[in-house]
Scaffold this motif. Sequence first.
Motif, short mmCIF file in Angstrom:
data_model
loop_
_atom_site.label_atom_id
_atom_site.label_comp_id
_atom_site.label_asym_id
_atom_site.label_seq_id
_atom_site.Cartn_x
_atom_site.Cartn_y
_atom_site.Cartn_z
N THR A 164 78.23 -60.81 48.08
CA THR A 164 79.34 -61.34 47.30
C THR A 164 80.69 -61.08 47.95
O THR A 164 81.62 -61.88 47.82
N TYR A 165 80.80 -59.94 48.68
CA TYR A 165 82.09 -59.54 49.20
C TYR A 165 82.05 -59.30 50.72
O TYR A 165 81.02 -58.95 51.28
N LYS A 166 83.21 -59.52 51.34
CA LYS A 166 83.44 -59.02 52.69
C LYS A 166 84.00 -57.61 52.53
O LYS A 166 84.99 -57.40 51.82
N MET A 167 83.36 -56.65 53.15
CA MET A 167 83.74 -55.26 52.95
C MET A 167 84.27 -54.64 54.23
O MET A 167 83.67 -54.79 55.30
N SER A 168 85.39 -53.95 54.12
CA SER A 168 85.97 -53.21 55.24
C SER A 168 86.11 -51.74 54.81
O SER A 168 86.95 -51.43 53.97
N GLY A 169 85.28 -50.89 55.36
CA GLY A 169 85.32 -49.49 54.97
C GLY A 169 84.19 -48.72 55.60
O GLY A 169 83.37 -49.28 56.33
N PHE A 170 84.11 -47.45 55.30
CA PHE A 170 83.08 -46.60 55.92
C PHE A 170 83.03 -45.26 55.20
O PHE A 170 83.97 -44.87 54.50
N PRO A 171 81.94 -44.53 55.40
CA PRO A 171 81.85 -43.19 54.82
C PRO A 171 82.50 -42.15 55.72
O PRO A 171 82.47 -42.26 56.94
N LEU A 172 83.10 -41.16 55.10
CA LEU A 172 83.66 -40.00 55.80
C LEU A 172 82.82 -38.78 55.46
O LEU A 172 82.39 -38.62 54.31
N GLN A 173 82.59 -37.93 56.43
CA GLN A 173 81.85 -36.69 56.18
C GLN A 173 82.60 -35.53 56.79
O GLN A 173 83.03 -35.60 57.94
N MET A 174 82.75 -34.47 56.02
CA MET A 174 83.47 -33.29 56.50
C MET A 174 83.08 -32.10 55.63
O MET A 174 82.60 -32.27 54.50
N PRO A 175 83.26 -30.89 56.14
CA PRO A 175 83.05 -29.73 55.26
C PRO A 175 84.18 -29.68 54.24
O PRO A 175 85.34 -29.95 54.57
N SER A 212 76.26 -19.96 49.03
CA SER A 212 77.46 -19.19 49.38
C SER A 212 78.71 -20.04 49.53
O SER A 212 79.55 -19.77 50.39
N GLY A 213 78.84 -21.06 48.70
CA GLY A 213 80.08 -21.82 48.66
C GLY A 213 80.28 -22.84 49.75
O GLY A 213 81.35 -23.44 49.86
N VAL A 214 79.26 -23.08 50.59
CA VAL A 214 79.37 -24.09 51.63
C VAL A 214 79.07 -25.47 51.01
O VAL A 214 78.06 -25.64 50.34
N MET A 215 79.96 -26.43 51.25
CA MET A 215 79.79 -27.76 50.66
C MET A 215 80.06 -28.85 51.68
O MET A 215 81.05 -28.80 52.41
N ALA A 216 79.16 -29.81 51.74
CA ALA A 216 79.33 -30.99 52.58
C ALA A 216 79.96 -32.09 51.73
O ALA A 216 79.40 -32.48 50.71
N LEU A 217 81.10 -32.57 52.17
CA LEU A 217 81.84 -33.59 51.41
C LEU A 217 81.63 -34.96 52.03
O LEU A 217 81.81 -35.14 53.23
N TRP A 218 81.24 -35.92 51.19
CA TRP A 218 81.10 -37.31 51.60
C TRP A 218 82.05 -38.16 50.78
O TRP A 218 82.10 -38.05 49.55
#
Length: 228
Positions: A164-175, A212-218
């Motif tokens: 349905t759509y033209k999409m411009s974007g992407f996932p980011l991953q960081m601690p 121990s508080g480590v988190m992967a952010l997406w």
Amino acid sequence: AYVLTIETEGKHRTERLIWNPSTGRHYHTNDPYCPLKSIGCLVNDSNIWANVSTHSKPDMIDFDLGKAAHWQPFFGKTFPRRQLATVQPEQLHWEEPNIGEVMELAERLEKRLKDRIQSWRQRFITRWNRFCTNALRQLLTKLETSLSSAVEDHQNELENVLNTYKMSGFPLQMPYTDLDAAVEAVEATGVHLNESSDVEFSLAVHIHPYPSGVMALWIYVAALMRKR
């Protein structure tokens, strides 16, 4: 401090990698984007070596510690190394993550990011596409645990959106470190700069917790244009 690893592949090829222990990212010693620009000493479990050569840049250093013209050991015959007790505890205790707090943090971060995108686009109306956001959120929950099939899953999850759509974007991953770092990363993508009158936006956040508080952010951020 950074961590240097030396890996040998075959008889002649040696790969040297410089690791940032706080982010988990690694760089080849000849990588121009390596944040470590100068090496003054090396430390391992047996000694400390001072770099006495004429070079300090990682890509110009000879890492052969047996060469006296390049490396001077701190401990030796005249000053032997003393046996010190370890500061490492005998047993490590890992604190299990609080899933409820992690979900609350993800919701708070997603709201903060959407508010900031709208503030960056004050001259325009910012429309949020809930259908796409739900699809992106479902996709993000899989990316951390199924990286081997991430590309195929990525395409399958977004099939209905892309029809349905033209999409411009992407996932980011960081601690995950703090909210401000996530805001800066999203702003740096420039996705919000689309000024088309019929553009819609989607943004989803997923945090994968570890002990121990480590988190992967997406974070997935995208601009959408309906196909005509």
